[in-house]
Design an enzyme around this catalytic site. Structure first.
Site, PDB file in Angstrom:
ATOM      1  N   GLU A 106       0.817  -1.203   0.000  1.00 51.30           N
ATOM      2  CA  GLU A 106       0.000   0.000   0.000  1.00 51.30           C
ATOM      3  C   GLU A 106       0.857   1.261   0.000  1.00 51.30           C
ATOM      4  O   GLU A 106       1.875   1.337   0.662  1.00 51.30           O
ATOM      5  CB  GLU A 106      -0.918  -0.002   1.231  1.00 51.30           C
ATOM      6  CG  GLU A 106      -1.751  -1.274   1.307  1.00 51.30           C
ATOM      7  CD  GLU A 106      -2.945  -1.165   2.238  1.00 51.30           C
ATOM      8  OE1 GLU A 106      -3.152  -0.103   2.834  1.00 51.30           O
ATOM      9  OE2 GLU A 106      -3.668  -2.164   2.347  1.00 51.30           O
ATOM     10  N   CYS A 119       3.122   8.378   1.700  1.00 45.44           N
ATOM     11  CA  CYS A 119       3.569   7.390   2.674  1.00 45.44           C
ATOM     12  C   CYS A 119       3.887   6.098   1.908  1.00 45.44           C
ATOM     13  O   CYS A 119       3.021   5.512   1.260  1.00 45.44           O
ATOM     14  CB  CYS A 119       2.450   7.184   3.692  1.00 45.44           C
ATOM     15  SG  CYS A 119       2.842   5.958   4.918  1.00 45.44           S
ATOM     16  N   CYS A 126       5.717  -7.242   7.443  1.00 44.01           N
ATOM     17  CA  CYS A 126       6.735  -6.754   8.374  1.00 44.01           C
ATOM     18  C   CYS A 126       7.107  -7.888   9.320  1.00 44.01           C
ATOM     19  O   CYS A 126       6.253  -8.691   9.701  1.00 44.01           O
ATOM     20  CB  CYS A 126       6.186  -5.573   9.189  1.00 44.01           C
ATOM     21  SG  CYS A 126       7.453  -4.762  10.201  1.00 44.01           S
ATOM     22  N   CYS A 130       5.180  -5.410  16.442  1.00 45.39           N
ATOM     23  CA  CYS A 130       4.626  -4.331  17.269  1.00 45.39           C
ATOM     24  C   CYS A 130       3.145  -4.651  17.498  1.00 45.39           C
ATOM     25  O   CYS A 130       2.397  -4.900  16.548  1.00 45.39           O
ATOM     26  CB  CYS A 130       4.803  -2.987  16.590  1.00 45.39           C
ATOM     27  SG  CYS A 130       6.556  -2.615  16.285  1.00 45.39           S
ATOM     28  N   CYS A 133       0.070  -2.708  15.709  1.00 46.31           N
ATOM     29  CA  CYS A 133       0.134  -2.450  14.265  1.00 46.31           C
ATOM     30  C   CYS A 133      -0.435  -3.622  13.487  1.00 46.31           C
ATOM     31  O   CYS A 133      -0.054  -4.774  13.706  1.00 46.31           O
ATOM     32  CB  CYS A 133       1.586  -2.207  13.852  1.00 46.31           C
ATOM     33  SG  CYS A 133       1.761  -1.914  12.093  1.00 46.31           S
ATOM     34  N   GLY A 181       6.146  -2.254   6.610  1.00 50.03           N
ATOM     35  CA  GLY A 181       7.531  -2.716   6.727  1.00 50.03           C
ATOM     36  C   GLY A 181       8.428  -1.841   7.580  1.00 50.03           C
ATOM     37  O   GLY A 181       8.059  -0.738   7.984  1.00 50.03           O
ATOM     38  N   GLU A 182       9.608  -2.367   7.860  1.00 50.88           N
ATOM     39  CA  GLU A 182      10.624  -1.634   8.622  1.00 50.88           C
ATOM     40  C   GLU A 182      11.727  -1.229   7.641  1.00 50.88           C
ATOM     41  O   GLU A 182      12.514  -2.081   7.200  1.00 50.88           O
ATOM     42  CB  GLU A 182      11.164  -2.527   9.747  1.00 50.88           C
ATOM     43  CG  GLU A 182      12.425  -2.031  10.413  1.00 50.88           C
ATOM     44  CD  GLU A 182      12.359  -0.592  10.923  1.00 50.88           C
ATOM     45  OE1 GLU A 182      11.399  -0.233  11.624  1.00 50.88           O
ATOM     46  OE2 GLU A 182      13.283   0.186  10.597  1.00 50.88           O
ATOM     47  N   SER A 213      11.029   6.381   9.040  1.00 56.82           N
ATOM     48  CA  SER A 213      10.515   6.042  10.368  1.00 56.82           C
ATOM     49  C   SER A 213      10.994   4.643  10.740  1.00 56.82           C
ATOM     50  O   SER A 213      10.861   3.706   9.959  1.00 56.82           O
ATOM     51  CB  SER A 213       8.981   6.087  10.339  1.00 56.82           C
ATOM     52  OG  SER A 213       8.460   5.704  11.587  1.00 56.82           O
ATOM     53  N   SER A 235       9.722   5.342  16.268  1.00 58.96           N
ATOM     54  CA  SER A 235       8.494   4.864  16.894  1.00 58.96           C
ATOM     55  C   SER A 235       8.790   4.561  18.355  1.00 58.96           C
ATOM     56  O   SER A 235       9.155   3.441  18.692  1.00 58.96           O
ATOM     57  CB  SER A 235       8.015   3.598  16.168  1.00 58.96           C
ATOM     58  OG  SER A 235       7.476   3.949  14.925  1.00 58.96           O
ATOM     59  N   LEU A 236       8.617   5.557  19.205  1.00 61.58           N
ATOM     60  CA  LEU A 236       8.999   5.400  20.611  1.00 61.58           C
ATOM     61  C   LEU A 236       7.871   4.720  21.405  1.00 61.58           C
ATOM     62  O   LEU A 236       8.044   3.660  21.980  1.00 61.58           O
ATOM     63  CB  LEU A 236       9.359   6.777  21.191  1.00 61.58           C
ATOM     64  CG  LEU A 236       9.997   6.775  22.569  1.00 61.58           C
ATOM     65  CD1 LEU A 236      11.282   5.967  22.602  1.00 61.58           C
ATOM     66  CD2 LEU A 236      10.275   8.211  23.029  1.00 61.58           C
ATOM     67  N   HIS A 237       6.734   5.374  21.458  1.00 65.02           N
ATOM     68  CA  HIS A 237       5.490   4.801  21.992  1.00 65.02           C
ATOM     69  C   HIS A 237       5.449   4.476  23.486  1.00 65.02           C
ATOM     70  O   HIS A 237       4.380   4.134  23.998  1.00 65.02           O
ATOM     71  CB  HIS A 237       5.068   3.542  21.221  1.00 65.02           C
ATOM     72  CG  HIS A 237       4.983   3.753  19.746  1.00 65.02           C
ATOM     73  ND1 HIS A 237       4.309   4.799  19.183  1.00 65.02           N
ATOM     74  CD2 HIS A 237       5.504   3.048  18.697  1.00 65.02           C
ATOM     75  CE1 HIS A 237       4.410   4.740  17.863  1.00 65.02           C
ATOM     76  NE2 HIS A 237       5.130   3.694  17.557  1.00 65.02           N
ATOM     77  N   ASN A 312      -5.215   3.927  15.607  1.00 63.91           N
ATOM     78  CA  ASN A 312      -6.225   3.556  14.610  1.00 63.91           C
ATOM     79  C   ASN A 312      -6.585   2.088  14.791  1.00 63.91           C
ATOM     80  O   ASN A 312      -5.721   1.227  14.686  1.00 63.91           O
ATOM     81  CB  ASN A 312      -5.674   3.771  13.195  1.00 63.91           C
ATOM     82  CG  ASN A 312      -5.492   5.244  12.911  1.00 63.91           C
ATOM     83  OD1 ASN A 312      -6.406   6.041  13.098  1.00 63.91           O
ATOM     84  ND2 ASN A 312      -4.293   5.611  12.501  1.00 63.91           N
ATOM     85  N   CYS A 355      -2.526   5.305   9.632  1.00 65.55           N
ATOM     86  CA  CYS A 355      -1.334   4.642  10.191  1.00 65.55           C
ATOM     87  C   CYS A 355      -1.713   3.313  10.815  1.00 65.55           C
ATOM     88  O   CYS A 355      -2.657   3.234  11.588  1.00 65.55           O
ATOM     89  CB  CYS A 355      -0.725   5.450  11.332  1.00 65.55           C
ATOM     90  SG  CYS A 355      -0.307   7.090  10.940  1.00 65.55           S
TER      91      CYS A 355
HETATM   92  N1  SAH Z   1       8.414   0.159  10.878  1.00 62.88           N
HETATM   93  C1  SAH Z   1       8.457   1.577  10.888  1.00 62.88           C
HETATM   94  C2  SAH Z   1       7.521   2.250   9.888  1.00 62.88           C
HETATM   95  C3  SAH Z   1       6.108   1.709   9.777  1.00 62.88           C
HETATM   96  S1  SAH Z   1       4.968   2.173  11.002  1.00 62.88           S
HETATM   97  C4  SAH Z   1       8.229   2.104  12.295  1.00 62.88           C
HETATM   98  O1  SAH Z   1       8.013   1.299  13.191  1.00 62.88           O
HETATM   99  O2  SAH Z   1       8.351   3.296  12.521  1.00 62.88           O
HETATM  100  C5  SAH Z   1       4.672   3.878  10.771  1.00 62.88           C
HETATM  101  C6  SAH Z   1       4.054   4.560  11.989  1.00 62.88           C
HETATM  102  O3  SAH Z   1       2.691   4.169  12.190  1.00 62.88           O
HETATM  103  C7  SAH Z   1       4.798   4.211  13.249  1.00 62.88           C
HETATM  104  O4  SAH Z   1       4.993   5.284  14.086  1.00 62.88           O
HETATM  105  C8  SAH Z   1       3.864   3.218  13.864  1.00 62.88           C
HETATM  106  O5  SAH Z   1       4.145   3.072  15.202  1.00 62.88           O
HETATM  107  C9  SAH Z   1       2.508   3.823  13.548  1.00 62.88           C
HETATM  108  N2  SAH Z   1       1.394   2.880  13.735  1.00 62.88           N
HETATM  109  C10 SAH Z   1       1.416   1.555  13.529  1.00 62.88           C
HETATM  110  N3  SAH Z   1       0.212   1.007  13.830  1.00 62.88           N
HETATM  111  C11 SAH Z   1      -0.596   2.009  14.228  1.00 62.88           C
HETATM  112  C12 SAH Z   1      -1.971   2.088  14.626  1.00 62.88           C
HETATM  113  N4  SAH Z   1      -2.738   1.005  14.669  1.00 62.88           N
HETATM  114  N5  SAH Z   1      -2.462   3.292  14.937  1.00 62.88           N
HETATM  115  C13 SAH Z   1      -1.683   4.383  14.860  1.00 62.88           C
HETATM  116  N6  SAH Z   1      -0.390   4.379  14.487  1.00 62.88           N
HETATM  117  C14 SAH Z   1       0.159   3.209  14.168  1.00 62.88           C
END
Ligand code: SAH
Length: 379
Positions: A106, A119, A126, A130, A133, A181-182, A213, A235-237, A312, A355
């Protein structure tokens, strides 16, 4: 020699056709020099393909007829094929792109008044797990090639040229490697694509408008700093290792202290640079005032901006999005401590383009554990 006693068959082995789309300035120069051509041919070709969007050798008028014929016979300029296009009520566009083998990836275009952000995906699926995701649920199939990565930009720009009735921006002014993907697990191909995005004869995008990212692969962050001139988002979170180990399991290998040290190294040679820290807002999980205060503390030593991302949802997701008030309170703690903080607007969710909702269609995952091991080797 073959069994018939001659070597004609071996000599007739067909060379694989070169796809010029996935070659940056350096690889094109090597390609032309190896063919006995002047290196400046690389610049002409780069400009035709990426700057002007031309894939037909016959239209490349500053290249001699002989060379055009030779290129035509030996090379292709082939972008990935668009399987379908979806337009959301807010103007967000999602393209499902078919890659060989039947899988779909996508690519999403998010238009604003004066800005258009594309994007891009870097892998089919991937391999990182996580927990918030949905791409992770798809498993991992393979890395995308450089042509398939930059091809998403090529195709999107081509499609956007046909949009004439939008009140929003139809130009790609920013690229974020935040699709499926990463990106840092597919380093070589991503680096080539980034170099074409930044090249003045490619898409001429400034550093601050090209963002990679990552979930936080420390050695690859250092390599990115050394080899590519782009912006970094992490992606700290979570503000503690205990929590981040659960949300972003790669944290067990590269804990927060090591990650933040890599971020400091990344921006160390330029005072104007900063890291974007992505922080997905999960109700009751990472969204309390205490979490915000702890985040302030750990970010003191890193020039950074925080981007809060409302979670999301996707089918059977184990989380819910924090409510608006909680997100606002969290953001206020950060701004009160002079950390620049923005909250990402959810875009394109009516076409599952937001996202973490990008799932494409990942086929052939039978050897997934095998492939995961291969990827682990690279981490
Ligand atoms: N692998 C990379 C890039 C892909 S994810 C990474 O981890 O950064 C891109 C962004 O979308 C990241 O910040 C990820 O944490 C966020 N993301 C993934 N799933 C999500 C969700 N369900 N809701 C909101 N953001 C999400």
């Amino acid at each position: 020699m073959n069994v018939l006693g001659n070597n004609k068959v071996e000599n007739a082995v067909i060379q694989p056709v070169t796809n010029l789309l996935g070659m940056d300035r350096k690889s094109l120069q090597d390609f032309f020099v190896a063919r006995g051509e002047a290196p400046y041919r690389a610049l002409q070709i780069l400009k035709w393909i990426h700057n002007r969007g031309i894939a037909d050798f016959n239209l490349m008028t500053d290249i001699s007829k002989n060379l055009r014929a030779s290129l035509q016979g030996n090379c292709i300029i082939q972008a990935p094929e668009v399987h379908s296009e979806h337009v959301a009520s807010d103007g967000t566009r999602k393209w499902l792109i078919a890659v060989p083998g039947g899988s779909l990836i996508e690519t999403v275009f998010i238009p604003e008044k004066k800005r258009g952000t594309l994007c891009i995906s870097s892998q089919v699926g991937c391999s990182l797990n996580c927990t918030f995701c949905s791409t992770a649920r798809q498993g991992f199939q393979r890395n995308l090639s450089a042509a398939e990565i930059i091809g998403q930009l090529w195709v999107a720009r081509d499609r956007l040229r046909t949009v004439t009735d939008s009140p929003l921006c139809t130009e790609i002014t920013n690229v974020v490697m935040m699709g499926m993907g990463e990106p840092l697990l597919n380093f070589d191909a991503v680096a080539v694509a980034l170099s074409i995005m930044r090249d003045e004869l490619g898409y001429a995008l400034p550093r601050r408008r090209v963002t990679v990212s990552t979930s936080g692969l420390v050695p690859a962050i250092d390599r990115l700093a050394a080899e590519c001139d782009v912006s970094l988002a992490v992606s700290l979170h979570a503000p503690t290792n205990d929590l981040r180990n659960v949300l972003v399991p790669i944290n067990k290998k590269y804990p927060i202290e090591e990650l933040l040290a890599a971020c400091r190294r990344y921006v160390s040679n330029n005072k104007r640079y900063f890291i974007t820290m992505e922080y997905v807002m999960l109700q009751g999980v990472n969204d309390s005032i205490e979490h915000a205060k702890r985040l302030v503390k750990i970010l003191r030593s890193v020039p950074s901006k925080v981007n809060l991302i409302p979670f999301n949802p996707f089918p059977n997701a184990p989380y819910q999005c924090s409510d608006e008030e909680t997100i606002l309170d969290f953001a206020n703690v950060l701004s009160d401590h002079d950390i620049v903080c923005t909250t990402r607007k959810t875009r394109g969710d009516d076409i599952d383009a937001a996202c973490g909702q990008l799932v494409g269609k990942v086929l052939d995952r039978t050897t997934r554990s095998e492939r995961y091991k291969q990827q682990e080797g690279a981490i």
